[in-house]
Write a protein that holds these residues in place. Sequence first.
Motif, mmCIF file in Angstrom:
data_model
loop_
_atom_site.group_PDB
_atom_site.id
_atom_site.type_symbol
_atom_site.label_atom_id
_atom_site.label_comp_id
_atom_site.label_asym_id
_atom_site.label_seq_id
_atom_site.Cartn_x
_atom_site.Cartn_y
_atom_site.Cartn_z
ATOM 1 N N PHE A 18 84.501 155.709 24.062
ATOM 2 C CA PHE A 18 84.843 154.242 24.604
ATOM 3 C C PHE A 18 83.659 153.768 25.621
ATOM 4 O O PHE A 18 83.338 152.579 25.398
ATOM 5 N N ASP A 19 82.959 154.778 26.429
ATOM 6 C CA ASP A 19 81.939 154.397 26.977
ATOM 7 C C ASP A 19 80.610 154.482 26.219
ATOM 8 O O ASP A 19 79.684 153.767 25.947
ATOM 9 N N SER A 20 80.451 155.955 25.511
ATOM 10 C CA SER A 20 79.079 155.861 24.835
ATOM 11 C C SER A 20 78.798 155.118 23.807
ATOM 12 O O SER A 20 77.628 154.929 23.305
ATOM 13 N N LEU A 21 79.905 154.787 23.020
ATOM 14 C CA LEU A 21 79.603 154.223 21.821
ATOM 15 C C LEU A 21 79.818 152.463 22.011
ATOM 16 O O LEU A 21 79.574 152.021 20.877
ATOM 17 N N GLY A 22 80.394 152.290 22.908
ATOM 18 C CA GLY A 22 81.057 150.693 23.006
ATOM 19 C C GLY A 22 79.802 149.724 22.957
ATOM 20 O O GLY A 22 78.773 149.908 23.422
ATOM 21 N N ASN A 23 80.304 148.625 22.476
ATOM 22 C CA ASN A 23 79.407 147.535 22.214
ATOM 23 C C ASN A 23 79.509 146.543 23.173
ATOM 24 O O ASN A 23 79.282 145.381 23.209
ATOM 25 N N TRP A 24 80.650 146.683 24.284
ATOM 26 C CA TRP A 24 81.085 145.438 25.088
ATOM 27 C C TRP A 24 79.542 145.165 25.904
ATOM 28 O O TRP A 24 78.780 145.854 26.471
ATOM 29 N N GLY A 25 79.461 143.711 25.783
ATOM 30 C CA GLY A 25 78.490 143.046 26.502
ATOM 31 C C GLY A 25 77.129 142.885 25.677
ATOM 32 O O GLY A 25 76.308 142.117 25.864
ATOM 33 N N ARG A 26 77.143 143.842 24.519
ATOM 34 C CA ARG A 26 76.034 143.846 23.718
ATOM 35 C C ARG A 26 75.760 142.424 23.186
ATOM 36 O O ARG A 26 74.336 142.040 23.000
ATOM 37 N N TRP A 27 76.836 141.649 23.022
ATOM 38 C CA TRP A 27 76.326 140.072 22.199
ATOM 39 C C TRP A 27 76.999 139.151 23.336
ATOM 40 O O TRP A 27 77.323 138.077 23.064
ATOM 41 N N GLY A 28 77.000 139.384 24.508
ATOM 42 C CA GLY A 28 77.431 138.486 25.773
ATOM 43 C C GLY A 28 78.859 138.995 26.027
ATOM 44 O O GLY A 28 79.455 139.513 25.440
ATOM 45 N N ASP A 29 78.981 138.339 27.398
ATOM 46 C CA ASP A 29 80.154 138.722 28.006
ATOM 47 C C ASP A 29 81.472 137.943 27.219
ATOM 48 O O ASP A 29 82.540 138.151 27.390
#
Lengths: 323, 323, 323, 323
Positions: A18-29
Motif C-alpha cells: 500500500f505504501d511501496s506501490l502506491g500511486n497516491w498523489g502521483r497525478w495530483g491530490d
Amino acid sequence: MTDFDVPATDADTVAGYFDSLGNWGRWGDDDRLGTLNLITPAKRRESAALIREGTAVSLSRDIDPEHPDPLHTGIAVVQRFMQIGEVSHHVGKDGSRFDSVTDYVGIAAHGSNTHLDGLAHYSWDGRMYNGYVVDDEVTSIRGSRKLSVSDAGKGIVSRGVLLDIPALHGVPWLEPGHPITVAELEEAERRQGVTVGSGDVLLVHTGHVARTLEHGVEVLNGLAKQAGLHASCLPWIRERDIAALGSDAIQDVQPSGYPDLSFLRPIHTVGLVALGLWLIDNLELREFVEALRAGDRYEFFFAMLPWRLKGVTSSATNPIAIL
Amino acid sequence: MTDFDVPATDADTVAGYFDSLGNWGRWGDDDRLGTLNLITPAKRRESAALIREGTAVSLSRDIDPEHPDPLHTGIAVVQRFMQIGEVSHHVGKDGSRFDSVTDYVGIAAHGSNTHLDGLAHYSWDGRMYNGYVVDDEVTSIRGSRKLSVSDAGKGIVSRGVLLDIPALHGVPWLEPGHPITVAELEEAERRQGVTVGSGDVLLVHTGHVARTLEHGVEVLNGLAKQAGLHASCLPWIRERDIAALGSDAIQDVQPSGYPDLSFLRPIHTVGLVALGLWLIDNLELREFVEALRAGDRYEFFFAMLPWRLKGVTSSATNPIAIL
Amino acid sequence: MTDFDVPATDADTVAGYFDSLGNWGRWGDDDRLGTLNLITPAKRRESAALIREGTAVSLSRDIDPEHPDPLHTGIAVVQRFMQIGEVSHHVGKDGSRFDSVTDYVGIAAHGSNTHLDGLAHYSWDGRMYNGYVVDDEVTSIRGSRKLSVSDAGKGIVSRGVLLDIPALHGVPWLEPGHPITVAELEEAERRQGVTVGSGDVLLVHTGHVARTLEHGVEVLNGLAKQAGLHASCLPWIRERDIAALGSDAIQDVQPSGYPDLSFLRPIHTVGLVALGLWLIDNLELREFVEALRAGDRYEFFFAMLPWRLKGVTSSATNPIAIL
Amino acid sequence: MTDFDVPATDADTVAGYFDSLGNWGRWGDDDRLGTLNLITPAKRRESAALIREGTAVSLSRDIDPEHPDPLHTGIAVVQRFMQIGEVSHHVGKDGSRFDSVTDYVGIAAHGSNTHLDGLAHYSWDGRMYNGYVVDDEVTSIRGSRKLSVSDAGKGIVSRGVLLDIPALHGVPWLEPGHPITVAELEEAERRQGVTVGSGDVLLVHTGHVARTLEHGVEVLNGLAKQAGLHASCLPWIRERDIAALGSDAIQDVQPSGYPDLSFLRPIHTVGLVALGLWLIDNLELREFVEALRAGDRYEFFFAMLPWRLKGVTSSATNPIAIL
C-alpha cells in the motif's frame, strides 16, 4: 512446474505494497483517474494502429435475466421488465399504426457479470485510492461522490495485450486456485513475442469459463475457486504501469493463500486502492483467444466505455477488441 | 430560409417509405443487425485512420439519479442503491482491513438519457424490422427474443460524421420544432467539406441541449418541441446507407408536422422498422462541437458499445469520439 | 377564530419536549414498540365491541403506478412489473390449460402514499426512539436493525377515534397551512361526544384530499402546504397516550411556523423520537367521514397490519375501519 | 390410514369442476370479489365476538431481504434499499438536529413469502374468474385491469377456523406430499369441535414450516414436496362456501398426483378461477397453533388487509388472528 513456484510473499509484505506501490498523489491530490492517466493521446494513436483487419470481438459474457449466472460462481442480480404496447396502451389498438416497447433494467453488476470495477469499490483502512475517506465520500443517498465509474467517461481505449497462461502450460485451462506468478507472465510474454507496457490494458487468460462450463464450479468456504494472479505479481503490475487489468475470472487467484480476511483479494485491494488500477472482471475470452492464437498476434485495439452514471462503483458494459 | 423549405411530403408518402426504403431481407431473412451490416472490417479500418491526435470525447450526458432529467424533456427513471461496508457487515468493524461498496442500478433508458434504441423498440402494423411479429417475439417475461440490443454485441465502431446545422445558419442553436431538410444536410456537407457515406455514424447537431439549458423546454401537447430531421430526409438516409443516426435531441423533429399519431416520429418509425437503422438519442455534443469547429474537421472515430443484455430494446451506454 | 389562536410555543419549548414528553425507558431499555405498548388485550376487546354494523371502510388511498401521486403533494415511487404467461413461457402455448401471472412491486412508501411511519424513520441529534443510535443501528445493507416496522408484527388493532375539524368550523376543509390546536381538538371532542384515550388510534380529519383535488396543491418553499397539528399539541398527545396518530394529510401542519429546519415537522420528530408514536400518513377519509357523520358516531374498530419486513422504516398497507 | 384414502378423482373430473363448482355470475357479471362476497356485515360481527382475550398473533413469516427464503422452497425476491441521512444530505451535518431514513422496497410476493393470491393470478383456458379474458385484461404496462388485489380493499376480516391435521394424526407434521382429504378435514372438525361455514377463512395446518426447518425441503422434479389439500377437496370447499383458504404451505399438495401439467395445482387453479376463492400462501402457524391447542379453541377473529395497489396479482401483507 518448478520454474513457476509461488515466491514467498507474506501478508506483511502485501500490506507494505500500500505504501511501496502506491500511486497516491502521483497525478495530483484530487486525481480520480488513477492508472487511466497512463492512457495518453499517444497511447490511443498506438491502439488505432493495431486495427489491421478490422474484425471486432466482444469480450463480454451475455447478461441474461433468465440465466443471470450460468457459471454458478457468484451473485448476479439482473432484472428486466418490459412495457409492451406503450402507444396502444394510451390510444387503443386502432389508435396508431406505430407502437413501441420499452424496458426497465436493474443490475447489480458486481458478481458474475462482465463489469468494470470503479476505484470506489474497495477500501483499505477506511480509505480509497488517493486517500479519499469512505466515510466522507460514500453515502447511501448520493453513492460515491468521488471515484465513480463516471470519472472514466472518456472511455478506456488503449492497446490491449493478452497473456495466454493455459497455452504456456499446454493445457486447455488452469486448474481452479492456480496462482499465476510473475515468472509465468514473463514467460508468456517471451513465448507470445509481446511485452506489456505503460498504459496497456492487460488481459490474463486462465480458461476459467471453459473449465467451469465443462466441470462446474469448485466452491471452497463459500468462495468459487478460480485461477488468477498471485499477490506477488503486484510489484510487476506497478512496474509495468498498466492502465487496466482484466481476466476471464476475477484477476485474483481464489483462494489467495492468505488466511487473514484482509488479504482475501490482494490484487483487487492493492490494485484498486493503492495503484488506482481499474479492473475488468469476468470477461468471456473463448472466441477471442481462438482468434489470437490463429493469428499468432497478442496485441490489439481495446475499448471499454463505462456508463457516465454518477456515484457508482461498477459499470456493466461490453468491452471489445478489434484486430 | 427559402432554400430550406420543407418539401411537401404527405403522410401517404411517408407510409410508402415502409416499402420503398425497406431493408427487409436485404441481409437475409433472419438478419437482426440491420444497418450495422454496413459496418464492415474496411469501415473499422477507415475509422482507425481517423484517430490522429488521440483525444477522446464523451458524447453522453451524465446519468445522475439525483437529477435524472436536467432538461425536463422527458421521462427518466434512474435508481442507484448502495451497499456500503459489505465486508464489515459480515465480520464486524474489526474483522478486515479491506472493505467494499457495491451498488444496484435501475434504469429505464428510453427517455432523456443518452441511449441506443434497439430495433425492437418500434413496430409498424405489428411488425418490427425484417418482418418479425411483435406478438410472436416480445413477451413480458423474456423480453424481445429478436432484435435485442445484445445483437449489436460487437459494438458500433465506425467512421463518425457530424453535421452542424446551427453553424450552417450562423446561430447558436436551432429553434425547437425546426424541421431539418435534405437541403440543409447537403449544404452542411458542402460547408464542412465532408460527405456522409455508407456505414457511417451520422450525428446531427441541433443545439438542443444548449438552448434548453438557457431557455427551458417548450412543451406542446405533452411533447417537448425539439429540432430534428423532417420525414422527407428518410430517402436521403436510406440512399446514404448510414449505419446509425444520433443527435443531441431525438433525431425526429417534434412536432413532426403530421397530425396522425401514426406519424408522430417518422424518423424513428421508418428508421427502426423499415431500414433497421440504429438510433442514438439524447447525445451531449457541446464540448465535442467546439472541438470539431476548432479543428475544422468533421469526421472522426466513433464507438458505442451496447450491453450484451438479452431481450431489451435499449442500452444506456456512453458513446465516444476520438479525434 | 379567536378561541383557537395558536398558543405561543417557541422552538426551545419544542426542543424541551424531547425530555419532558419522552417515553424512553418507560417500557424497558430495549423496548421497540413505543406507544403500541398501550394497545393492551383489553384495548383490543374494547375495539371489538365497536363492530356493531359490520361495515368495513378502507382508509387508504389507491396506490397506482400509473398515477402514483394524484395530489401532486410529494414524491411517490411505485413500480409494477408484470410477468404474464409464466407457464406457457416455459412449456409453450399448448403445454398447459392453466397459466399464471405474477408481479414485482417496488415502492418507496414515504411520500404521498398511505403508509405507516416506523420509529426508525426520524432521529434527533443522532438518536432514535428509546435512545437507539442511528449510526449504530442503521446501515445501507441491513437497513434498520432496531425499530423496523416488523416490530409491529401483531398489527395495530385498537379503538379508533376520528376528530372532524372541518365540521367543527362548518367548512368542507381546512385551508392549507391551518395549524390545529389543542383547543380545536378538545372542542371537536365535545361537539362529537367522544373522548380520546389511552391506546386509541387518533385520526384527524383536515379535508386535505378533497381540497387538493378541487383546488390543487399549494407549494411554499418546495413544501406542500397542508393543515395539521401544531407543535403545541404534543403535550396533549402525550397526555392522552394515544397509540398511533393518522390524518388525511401528514399530521404536522406545513409550514410548521418554525423557521429553523430542525423544527420542520415537530409532530413527526417529537412523536416518533421522543414518544415512540407510530404515525399513519396520507389517509383517504372522504368516504369514511361521510359514514361517520351520517351515523353521528366517531369511535370505531381500527386495524392496520404492517409488513413483517425486516429493517425498514415504512410500510405501505391498507388501514381499515369497521363500524 | 385406511379411513383417509384419497378418493379416486381423475383429471377429467377435476376439469369438470370448472363448470360444476363455478361461481361465475353468482354475484353478477362484473363481480370482482368472488368468495369475498361471502364476508357479510353479519360475518364481521360474528368475527368481532370471537375477540375474547384480546391477544393478537401474526400469521406471517418474516420477510427478510438478507434471508428471503429460509425454507429454500421457492423463489423469493425481496429488495430493501436504504436512504440514510436524507436531511443532512441536503443541508449538511450541522444543518438540522432532526434527520430521516427512508427506504425503497421491491418484492415479488409470489414465491415463499406470506402473501395473498389475487384472482388474476391464475387462468384456465385463457380465462380468469367470472370469465374475464387474460388477453383483454392483463398487459405489461397496466397490470391486471380486473381482479387486482386492490379489489379486496375493504380487507379480509372474518371468522377464522384452523384445522390441525398433524394433531389429528398425532404427529408433529405431515410428511411432504401428504394429500389431505375431505375425510381428514371432517374428522378434524369433529375432533376439534368446530365447523367450517359460509364466509369463514379456513386455515389448514400441515406442519410444513416446522418440518422443513428440521429436515430441509424435499424437491421432486424442481418442485418442493409439500403436504396440502388433494383436488378431491374442491367440492367440499365449494359446498362450505369459505371466503378464503390459507395454509402454512401452499394449500395444494405437491405433487398433486396428476401427471398432466394442467393439473399441477388444482386447488389454486379451480379455487382462483372457478370459485373466485382468495388464497393465502405460506403462513407461519407454529406459535398460533400452540396457542390454539393450549386454549382448545379453533375459531378466532381473522384479518388480512391487502394493499390497494392497482393491477397486481399478489399482496404481501401480514395476516393476524386475535383470540
